[in-house]
Design an enzyme around this catalytic site. Structure first.
Site, PDB file in Angstrom:
ATOM      1  N   ILE A  56      37.247  -9.519  16.266  1.00 54.55           N
ATOM      2  CA  ILE A  56      38.259 -10.237  17.047  1.00 54.55           C
ATOM      3  C   ILE A  56      38.771 -11.459  16.276  1.00 54.55           C
ATOM      4  O   ILE A  56      38.040 -12.446  16.089  1.00 54.55           O
ATOM      5  CB  ILE A  56      37.707 -10.621  18.444  1.00 54.55           C
ATOM      6  CG1 ILE A  56      37.124  -9.382  19.145  1.00 54.55           C
ATOM      7  CG2 ILE A  56      38.775 -11.309  19.280  1.00 54.55           C
ATOM      8  CD1 ILE A  56      38.089  -8.181  19.247  1.00 54.55           C
ATOM      9  N   ARG A  86      49.369 -14.999   8.861  1.00 57.79           N
ATOM     10  CA  ARG A  86      50.208 -14.250   9.812  1.00 57.79           C
ATOM     11  C   ARG A  86      49.353 -13.658  10.932  1.00 57.79           C
ATOM     12  O   ARG A  86      49.772 -13.625  12.086  1.00 57.79           O
ATOM     13  CB  ARG A  86      50.993 -13.167   9.057  1.00 57.79           C
ATOM     14  CG  ARG A  86      52.208 -12.640   9.818  1.00 57.79           C
ATOM     15  CD  ARG A  86      51.897 -11.401  10.641  1.00 57.79           C
ATOM     16  NE  ARG A  86      51.220 -10.426   9.835  1.00 57.79           N
ATOM     17  CZ  ARG A  86      50.138  -9.758  10.250  1.00 57.79           C
ATOM     18  NH1 ARG A  86      49.646  -9.919  11.458  1.00 57.79           N
ATOM     19  NH2 ARG A  86      49.530  -8.897   9.441  1.00 57.79           N
ATOM     20  N   SER A  87      48.135 -13.241  10.608  1.00 63.17           N
ATOM     21  CA  SER A  87      47.254 -12.675  11.653  1.00 63.17           C
ATOM     22  C   SER A  87      46.975 -13.711  12.731  1.00 63.17           C
ATOM     23  O   SER A  87      46.989 -13.404  13.921  1.00 63.17           O
ATOM     24  CB  SER A  87      45.912 -12.232  11.065  1.00 63.17           C
ATOM     25  OG  SER A  87      46.089 -11.202  10.146  1.00 63.17           O
ATOM     26  N   SER A 117      40.051   2.993  17.360  1.00 63.00           N
ATOM     27  CA  SER A 117      41.286   3.766  17.554  1.00 63.00           C
ATOM     28  C   SER A 117      41.384   4.346  18.961  1.00 63.00           C
ATOM     29  O   SER A 117      42.481   4.704  19.400  1.00 63.00           O
ATOM     30  CB  SER A 117      41.345   4.914  16.533  1.00 63.00           C
ATOM     31  OG  SER A 117      41.306   4.395  15.236  1.00 63.00           O
ATOM     32  N   GLU A 150      45.819  -3.004  14.441  1.00 56.64           N
ATOM     33  CA  GLU A 150      47.059  -2.722  15.203  1.00 56.64           C
ATOM     34  C   GLU A 150      47.423  -1.242  15.060  1.00 56.64           C
ATOM     35  O   GLU A 150      48.597  -0.898  14.934  1.00 56.64           O
ATOM     36  CB  GLU A 150      48.235  -3.578  14.718  1.00 56.64           C
ATOM     37  CG  GLU A 150      47.953  -5.030  14.522  1.00 56.64           C
ATOM     38  CD  GLU A 150      47.794  -5.784  15.818  1.00 56.64           C
ATOM     39  OE1 GLU A 150      48.061  -5.192  16.877  1.00 56.64           O
ATOM     40  OE2 GLU A 150      47.373  -6.954  15.771  1.00 56.64           O
ATOM     41  N   GLY A 183      40.605  -9.540  22.849  1.00 52.09           N
ATOM     42  CA  GLY A 183      39.444  -8.682  22.620  1.00 52.09           C
ATOM     43  C   GLY A 183      39.627  -7.303  23.217  1.00 52.09           C
ATOM     44  O   GLY A 183      39.447  -7.124  24.427  1.00 52.09           O
ATOM     45  N   ARG A 238      52.416  -5.455  16.257  1.00 51.51           N
ATOM     46  CA  ARG A 238      52.795  -4.508  15.212  1.00 51.51           C
ATOM     47  C   ARG A 238      54.179  -4.822  14.665  1.00 51.51           C
ATOM     48  O   ARG A 238      54.444  -4.663  13.481  1.00 51.51           O
ATOM     49  CB  ARG A 238      52.895  -3.126  15.866  1.00 51.51           C
ATOM     50  CG  ARG A 238      51.894  -2.187  15.397  1.00 51.51           C
ATOM     51  CD  ARG A 238      51.879  -0.982  16.309  1.00 51.51           C
ATOM     52  NE  ARG A 238      50.549  -0.784  16.811  1.00 51.51           N
ATOM     53  CZ  ARG A 238      50.270  -0.219  17.972  1.00 51.51           C
ATOM     54  NH1 ARG A 238      51.215   0.210  18.766  1.00 51.51           N
ATOM     55  NH2 ARG A 238      49.016  -0.092  18.320  1.00 51.51           N
TER      56      ARG A 238
HETATM   57  P1  FAD Z   1      37.952   4.015  13.786  1.00 52.06           P
HETATM   58  O1  FAD Z   1      38.706   4.110  15.051  1.00 52.06           O
HETATM   59  O2  FAD Z   1      36.508   4.355  13.802  1.00 52.06           O
HETATM   60  O3  FAD Z   1      38.693   4.896  12.684  1.00 52.06           O
HETATM   61  C1  FAD Z   1      38.063   5.293  11.444  1.00 52.06           C
HETATM   62  C2  FAD Z   1      38.989   6.263  10.745  1.00 52.06           C
HETATM   63  O4  FAD Z   1      39.221   7.397  11.591  1.00 52.06           O
HETATM   64  C3  FAD Z   1      40.380   5.678  10.458  1.00 52.06           C
HETATM   65  O5  FAD Z   1      40.848   6.148   9.227  1.00 52.06           O
HETATM   66  C4  FAD Z   1      41.222   6.250  11.581  1.00 52.06           C
HETATM   67  O6  FAD Z   1      42.593   6.350  11.246  1.00 52.06           O
HETATM   68  C5  FAD Z   1      40.607   7.627  11.719  1.00 52.06           C
HETATM   69  N1  FAD Z   1      40.880   8.213  13.019  1.00 52.06           N
HETATM   70  C6  FAD Z   1      40.679   7.664  14.248  1.00 52.06           C
HETATM   71  N2  FAD Z   1      41.094   8.497  15.209  1.00 52.06           N
HETATM   72  C7  FAD Z   1      41.579   9.599  14.575  1.00 52.06           C
HETATM   73  C8  FAD Z   1      42.154  10.821  15.001  1.00 52.06           C
HETATM   74  N3  FAD Z   1      42.361  11.068  16.305  1.00 52.06           N
HETATM   75  N4  FAD Z   1      42.530  11.733  14.066  1.00 52.06           N
HETATM   76  C9  FAD Z   1      42.352  11.490  12.749  1.00 52.06           C
HETATM   77  N5  FAD Z   1      41.828  10.351  12.275  1.00 52.06           N
HETATM   78  C10 FAD Z   1      41.441   9.414  13.170  1.00 52.06           C
HETATM   79  N6  FAD Z   1      40.752  -5.683  17.303  1.00 52.06           N
HETATM   80  C11 FAD Z   1      41.024  -6.426  18.416  1.00 52.06           C
HETATM   81  O7  FAD Z   1      40.895  -5.951  19.542  1.00 52.06           O
HETATM   82  N7  FAD Z   1      41.446  -7.730  18.305  1.00 52.06           N
HETATM   83  C12 FAD Z   1      41.599  -8.334  17.100  1.00 52.06           C
HETATM   84  O8  FAD Z   1      41.981  -9.512  17.038  1.00 52.06           O
HETATM   85  C13 FAD Z   1      41.311  -7.580  15.915  1.00 52.06           C
HETATM   86  N8  FAD Z   1      41.373  -8.176  14.691  1.00 52.06           N
HETATM   87  C14 FAD Z   1      40.954  -7.476  13.578  1.00 52.06           C
HETATM   88  C15 FAD Z   1      40.854  -8.139  12.350  1.00 52.06           C
HETATM   89  C16 FAD Z   1      40.391  -7.461  11.236  1.00 52.06           C
HETATM   90  C17 FAD Z   1      40.224  -8.185   9.941  1.00 52.06           C
HETATM   91  C18 FAD Z   1      40.066  -6.080  11.316  1.00 52.06           C
HETATM   92  C19 FAD Z   1      39.599  -5.324  10.103  1.00 52.06           C
HETATM   93  C20 FAD Z   1      40.147  -5.426  12.524  1.00 52.06           C
HETATM   94  C21 FAD Z   1      40.575  -6.107  13.679  1.00 52.06           C
HETATM   95  N9  FAD Z   1      40.595  -5.497  14.930  1.00 52.06           N
HETATM   96  C22 FAD Z   1      40.877  -6.226  16.064  1.00 52.06           C
HETATM   97  C23 FAD Z   1      40.092  -4.136  15.084  1.00 52.06           C
HETATM   98  C24 FAD Z   1      41.077  -3.050  14.690  1.00 52.06           C
HETATM   99  O9  FAD Z   1      42.113  -2.981  15.617  1.00 52.06           O
HETATM  100  C25 FAD Z   1      40.302  -1.732  14.532  1.00 52.06           C
HETATM  101  O10 FAD Z   1      39.510  -1.858  13.368  1.00 52.06           O
HETATM  102  C26 FAD Z   1      41.214  -0.526  14.443  1.00 52.06           C
HETATM  103  O11 FAD Z   1      41.780  -0.239  15.685  1.00 52.06           O
HETATM  104  C27 FAD Z   1      40.474   0.723  13.931  1.00 52.06           C
HETATM  105  O12 FAD Z   1      39.302   0.921  14.650  1.00 52.06           O
HETATM  106  P2  FAD Z   1      37.927   1.180  13.883  1.00 52.06           P
HETATM  107  O13 FAD Z   1      37.763   0.156  12.820  1.00 52.06           O
HETATM  108  O14 FAD Z   1      36.881   1.316  14.928  1.00 52.06           O
HETATM  109  O15 FAD Z   1      38.130   2.564  13.134  1.00 52.06           O
END
Ligand code: FAD
Length: 391
Positions: free
Chosen positions: A166, A93-94, A141, A370, A133, A250
């Site tokens: 990505i 699905r991804s 986040s 997402e 990307g 989403r």
């Molecule tokens: P962080 O942002 O560092 O977050 C870490 C923790 O902090 C989380 O629990 C989060 O909820 C929490 N947190 C963050 N902000 C706050 C806040 N303000 N208050 C309280 N808690 C908070 N990205 C793409 O662009 N394209 C893709 O195709 C894509 N595919 C992916 C495929 C996989 C298998 C995975 C694992 C990720 C993918 N991603 C992709 C990235 C994904 O969107 C990010 O991992 C996600 O947005 C979270 O970012 P991060 O991992 O940097 O976590």
């Protein structure tokens, strides 16, 4: 005996067309995907190139977009298709979500007519693969903090930076890349189309994942990547542009994650009915039935919410907060169901002979990408209180 779906009779809420398309996807998944998924997951591979044309032929790529070779189905139908694919594995699905809802939607919404003509029919047919990307090593986040930059050099753009996590990244023909640009002294995020093979652009597959193993995940690097003036998506302006695409993807997860939950429940009920402990089937114990009843209830409630959100989207009135609520609910309940199912399967539950731990591990990623569960709580909290707790 009824299945969890029959218990809630949600099929009566679907049109004949919706049921027919869903059943076609389910039949494809049963024939072409389910027999191989445990092996792909164990090997950490996904034959994206081989499968993309087959997914394209079924009309699953950019399914809810109109024209340019896309199927133009309702949003609810797209959701139901996502559910059947994710019942097999979230990785499949991804692939479809990233291609259709992220890469293609970005081009569809923000691209020029030339960009649409060049890429959308190829992507819809699965002759080309796309990725999206946005995330960077230090910005997930909070993508607004991104460091990837595109600077003007004469008529060209020069792109520098890195993207991480990505999906489809290292098998893509075209990457939709979000970068900071400068416009009259102001920082503006814009989307760029970067074809594979452009000098300075490299994509490396990431390994050692314990989740979404049957999915290609890559790091993208941009080192003085020179792009022509028309590489920019002309309609993209600000963070709202990638966020609009994310809301589309989403939506697929609102339905999709419940497919994983459904598969876990079905295999667990079958197991519990035949596995004997203390001289009678596990399914005949009250503790087991309490677990199954509670899980079925969460599945049914999630399915009704998904269908409601689908109908709102088909009427063109769905809000991003409603999609956030659906994504949060479906992923949180699906992972809880997968883990509870694992307990019923005992030791057998930790193997690839059953889908439950594979789904639970995959759902760790689905809970995170997402928009993490916490980010969606903050979205809902902001909507309910008018106070922004992101910072
Ligand atoms: P962080 O942002 O560092 O977050 C870490 C923790 O902090 C989380 O629990 C989060 O909820 C929490 N947190 C963050 N902000 C706050 C806040 N303000 N208050 C309280 N808690 C908070 N990205 C793409 O662009 N394209 C893709 O195709 C894509 N595919 C992916 C495929 C996989 C298998 C995975 C694992 C990720 C993918 N991603 C992709 C990235 C994904 O969107 C990010 O991992 C996600 O947005 C979270 O970012 P991060 O991992 O940097 O976590």
């Amino acid at each position: 005996m009824v299945t969890v779906e029959e218990l809630f009779a949600t099929d009566v809420l679907l049109s004949e067309d919706e049921r027919e398309i869903r059943d076609t996807v389910a039949a494809f998944a049963a024939r072409r995907l389910r027999p191989h998924i445990a092996d792909w997951f164990e090997a950490g591979t996904f034959p994206a190139r081989e499968l993309a044309p087959e997914l394209g032929e079924l009309g699953l790529l950019g399914m809810h977009l109109e024209g340019y070779g896309c199927a133009g189905t309702s949003a609810t139908t797209y959701g139901l298709a996502c559910q059947e694919l994710e019942a097999v594995d979230s990785g499949i699905r991804s692939m479809v979500s990233v291609q259709g809802s992220l890469a293609m939607t970005a081009i569809y919404e923000f691209g020029s007519e030339e960009q649409k003509q060049q890429w959308l029919p190829e992507l819809a047919a699965g002759r080309a693969i796309g990725c999206f990307g946005l995330t960077e090593p230090d910005f997930g986040s909070n993508p607004g903090g991104m460091r990837t930059r595109a600077k003007r050099d004469g008529a060209d753009w020069v792109l520098n930076g890195a993207k991480m996590w990505i999906t489809n990244g290292s098998v893509s023909d075209v990457a939709v890349v979000w970068a900071q640009t400068e416009d009259e002294g102001k920082q503006v995020i814009r989307g760029f189309l970067v074809p594979a093979g452009t000098p300075g652009f490299t994509a490396r597959e990431m390994h050692r994942k314990l989740s979404l193993r049957a999915s290609v995940t890559a790091e993208l690097d941009f080192d003085d990547v020179r792009l022509p003036a028309d590489a920019v998506l002309p309609g993209s302006r600000g963070l709202a542009s990638p966020l609009a695409c994310l809301s589309e993807a989403r939506f697929g997860i609102v339905f999709g994650a419940l497919g994983a939950a459904r598969e876990c429940l079905a295999s667990t009920i079958e197991y519990a009915r035949t596995r004997e402990v203390f001289d009678k089937p596990l399914a005949a114990y009250q503790l087991t039935q309490a677990k199954l009843a509670d899980m079925a209830l969460e599945f049914g409630k999630g399915q009704l919410l998904a269908l409601h959100i689908g109908r709102l989207k088909d009427r063109g009135v769905v809000t991003p907060e409603q999609v956030s609520a659906g994504k949060l609910n479906s992923t949180r309940e699906a992972i809880a169901i997968a883990r509870e199912c694992r307990t019923i399967l005992g030791a057998n539950g930790i193997t690839l002979d059953y889908p439950v731990l594979r789904h639970a591990n995959n759902l760790e990623s689905v809970l995170t990408y997402e928009g993490t569960a916490e980010v969606h709580q903050l979205v809902l909290g902001r909507a309910l209180t008018d106070a922004n707790a992101f910072r």
